[in-house]
Design a protein around this motif. Structure first.
Motif, PDB file in Angstrom:
ATOM      1  N   ASP A  37      25.448 101.828 -10.605  1.00 17.88           N
ATOM      2  CA  ASP A  37      25.339 101.599 -12.050  1.00 17.88           C
ATOM      3  C   ASP A  37      26.662 101.951 -12.722  1.00 17.88           C
ATOM      4  O   ASP A  37      27.136 103.073 -12.640  1.00 17.88           O
ATOM      5  N   GLN A  88      23.601 103.461  -4.991  1.00 14.60           N
ATOM      6  CA  GLN A  88      22.500 104.307  -5.429  1.00 14.60           C
ATOM      7  C   GLN A  88      21.166 103.953  -4.786  1.00 14.60           C
ATOM      8  O   GLN A  88      20.157 104.564  -5.099  1.00 14.60           O
ATOM      9  N   THR A  89      21.136 102.967  -3.918  1.00 16.54           N
ATOM     10  CA  THR A  89      19.910 102.594  -3.230  1.00 16.54           C
ATOM     11  C   THR A  89      20.185 102.551  -1.729  1.00 16.54           C
ATOM     12  O   THR A  89      21.329 102.342  -1.307  1.00 16.54           O
ATOM     13  N   ARG A  92      19.505 100.214   0.231  1.00 16.61           N
ATOM     14  CA  ARG A  92      20.000  98.869   0.515  1.00 16.61           C
ATOM     15  C   ARG A  92      21.519  98.801   0.332  1.00 16.61           C
ATOM     16  O   ARG A  92      22.243  98.268   1.175  1.00 16.61           O
ATOM     17  N   ARG A 106       8.600 100.551 -15.832  1.00 15.46           N
ATOM     18  CA  ARG A 106       8.324 101.379 -14.648  1.00 15.46           C
ATOM     19  C   ARG A 106       6.854 101.318 -14.253  1.00 15.46           C
ATOM     20  O   ARG A 106       6.501 101.500 -13.089  1.00 15.46           O
ATOM     21  N   VAL A 116       9.067  98.420  -7.388  1.00 13.78           N
ATOM     22  CA  VAL A 116      10.250  99.272  -7.258  1.00 13.78           C
ATOM     23  C   VAL A 116      11.515  98.447  -7.009  1.00 13.78           C
ATOM     24  O   VAL A 116      12.571  98.730  -7.581  1.00 13.78           O
ATOM     25  N   VAL A 117      11.418  97.421  -6.164  1.00 18.37           N
ATOM     26  CA  VAL A 117      12.605  96.621  -5.839  1.00 18.37           C
ATOM     27  C   VAL A 117      13.153  95.953  -7.097  1.00 18.37           C
ATOM     28  O   VAL A 117      14.364  95.955  -7.352  1.00 18.37           O
ATOM     29  N   SER A 151      14.890  98.364  -9.355  1.00 16.82           N
ATOM     30  CA  SER A 151      16.205  98.799  -8.898  1.00 16.82           C
ATOM     31  C   SER A 151      17.297  97.880  -9.443  1.00 16.82           C
ATOM     32  O   SER A 151      18.401  98.330  -9.759  1.00 16.82           O
ATOM     33  N   SER A 171      18.142  98.735 -13.053  1.00 18.99           N
ATOM     34  CA  SER A 171      18.687 100.073 -13.312  1.00 18.99           C
ATOM     35  C   SER A 171      20.204 100.120 -13.170  1.00 18.99           C
ATOM     36  O   SER A 171      20.803 101.178 -13.334  1.00 18.99           O
ATOM     37  N   GLU A 172      20.824  98.976 -12.853  1.00 17.88           N
ATOM     38  CA  GLU A 172      22.274  98.946 -12.670  1.00 17.88           C
ATOM     39  C   GLU A 172      22.884  97.870 -13.562  1.00 17.88           C
ATOM     40  O   GLU A 172      22.393  96.741 -13.600  1.00 17.88           O
TER      41      GLU A 172
END
Length: 304
Positions: free
Chosen positions: A125, A140-141, A143, A262, A267-268, A271, A274-275
């Motif tokens: 991010d 940050q993940t 992946r 949220r 979740v994917v 993600s 969030s960036e």
């Protein structure tokens, strides 16, 4: 996809038939092969059922599995140039596939050049800032961490073996003839996007332009060089989906606060929300000399 013009120009025929190995010959790799160029294409596949398809595309299929090192022995010395587009495993924090491929390639004469397709997610991010290739990584993940590990593994191999390796950091790939390559299906579902004050910048590249970037990197990339491969779009995610909805004649997606997202989204998907970053693509344009056919997503989607 229109033919890729070979940067080799009028070199003698012995140079024109260089062998190029595509590791991970999915959608983007197939676009490269279909454009032909004056090379002999080889394609690694782990599926025997794809061999006829790859032959029809114009590639020589090689059966091997990146998760089974012994099946990669035949790759040693087989190609002059290598494009590595296969993803890391879906779990863990590292990419053992990159290590196994590099070990297989170093067993005989090393390739003249290699290109690795990574992800812009390695930057993490950046809160909407402009991001050049010199920015420190902040994955940050899991992946993105796997991609960082793959980059480090391959760059270390390149330096140790003397192979000029370049890394392409790639954002969201789209194209009308790519599976899941447009926002149409998501718009039909009415999946929410973030409200304007919570929204994030997103980056895009048309699959055809990415295939051309991979090709040009094989010939023009500087050794050990990183390239952001992105178009000129400057859109936040919600604005992108609004634009696409208007283009398709569909309802714009609902806007929600981040806290509500949220509770509603997987979740994917969260993600990606969030960036926020805007990729600087001048190095790609100046050094690879790539002229984008689709400079922004609006033009790319309108081409549908």
């Amino acid at each position: 996809m229109p033919s890729i013009q070979s940067p080799l120009g009028a070199l003698p025929s012995r140079f024109k038939r260089q062998r190029v190995l595509v590791v991970g010959c999915g959608d983007v790799g197939s676009r490269m092969v279909a454009a032909r160029g004056s090379v002999r294409w080889l394609a690694l596949t782990s599926s025997a059922s794809r061999m006829a398809e790859l032959r029809a595309l114009g590639a020589v299929p090689l059966l091997g599995n990146l998760d089974r090192a012994a099946t990669l022995n035949r790759l040693a010395g087989v190609a002059h140039r290598v494009v590595y587009l296969a993803p890391p495993p879906s779990e863990g924090w590292s990419d053992p596939r990159a290590a196994q491929l590099s070990q297989a390639l170093r067993r005989r004469s090393a390739p003249q050049r290699a290109v690795y397709g990574s992800t812009s997610g390695v930057y993490g991010d950046c809160q909407g800032a402009w991001v050049a290739e010199t920015r420190a990584l902040s994955a940050q993940t899991p992946r993105a961490q796997r991609r960082v590990h793959a980059e480090q593994t391959l760059r270390t191999w390149g330096r140790a073996s003397g192979v000029p390796l370049s890394v392409l950091r790639i954002p969201g790939i789209y194209a009308p003839n790519r599976e899941g390559g447009t926002p149409y299906a998501r718009l039909l579902k009415g999946t929410p996007v973030l409200r304007a004050e919570d929204d994030v910048y997103t980056n895009h590249i048309h699959a055809d332009d990415l295939a051309r970037a991979c090709w040009l990197a094989l010939w023009r990339a500087a050794p050990q060089r990183i390239y952001n491969v992105s178009d000129d779009s400057q859109l936040k995610m919600g604005d992108y989906f609004d634009m696409a909805a208007d283009l398709y004649g569909l309802s714009r997606p609902p806007r929600v606060a981040r806290d509500s997202a949220r509770e509603q989204l997987p979740v994917v998907l969260l993600s990606f929300m969030s960036e926020s970053r805007r990729l600087v693509n001048q190095r790609m344009k100046q050094e690879l000399r790539l002229v984008l056919r689709y400079p922004d997503v609006q033009q790319g989607l309108r081409s549908i």
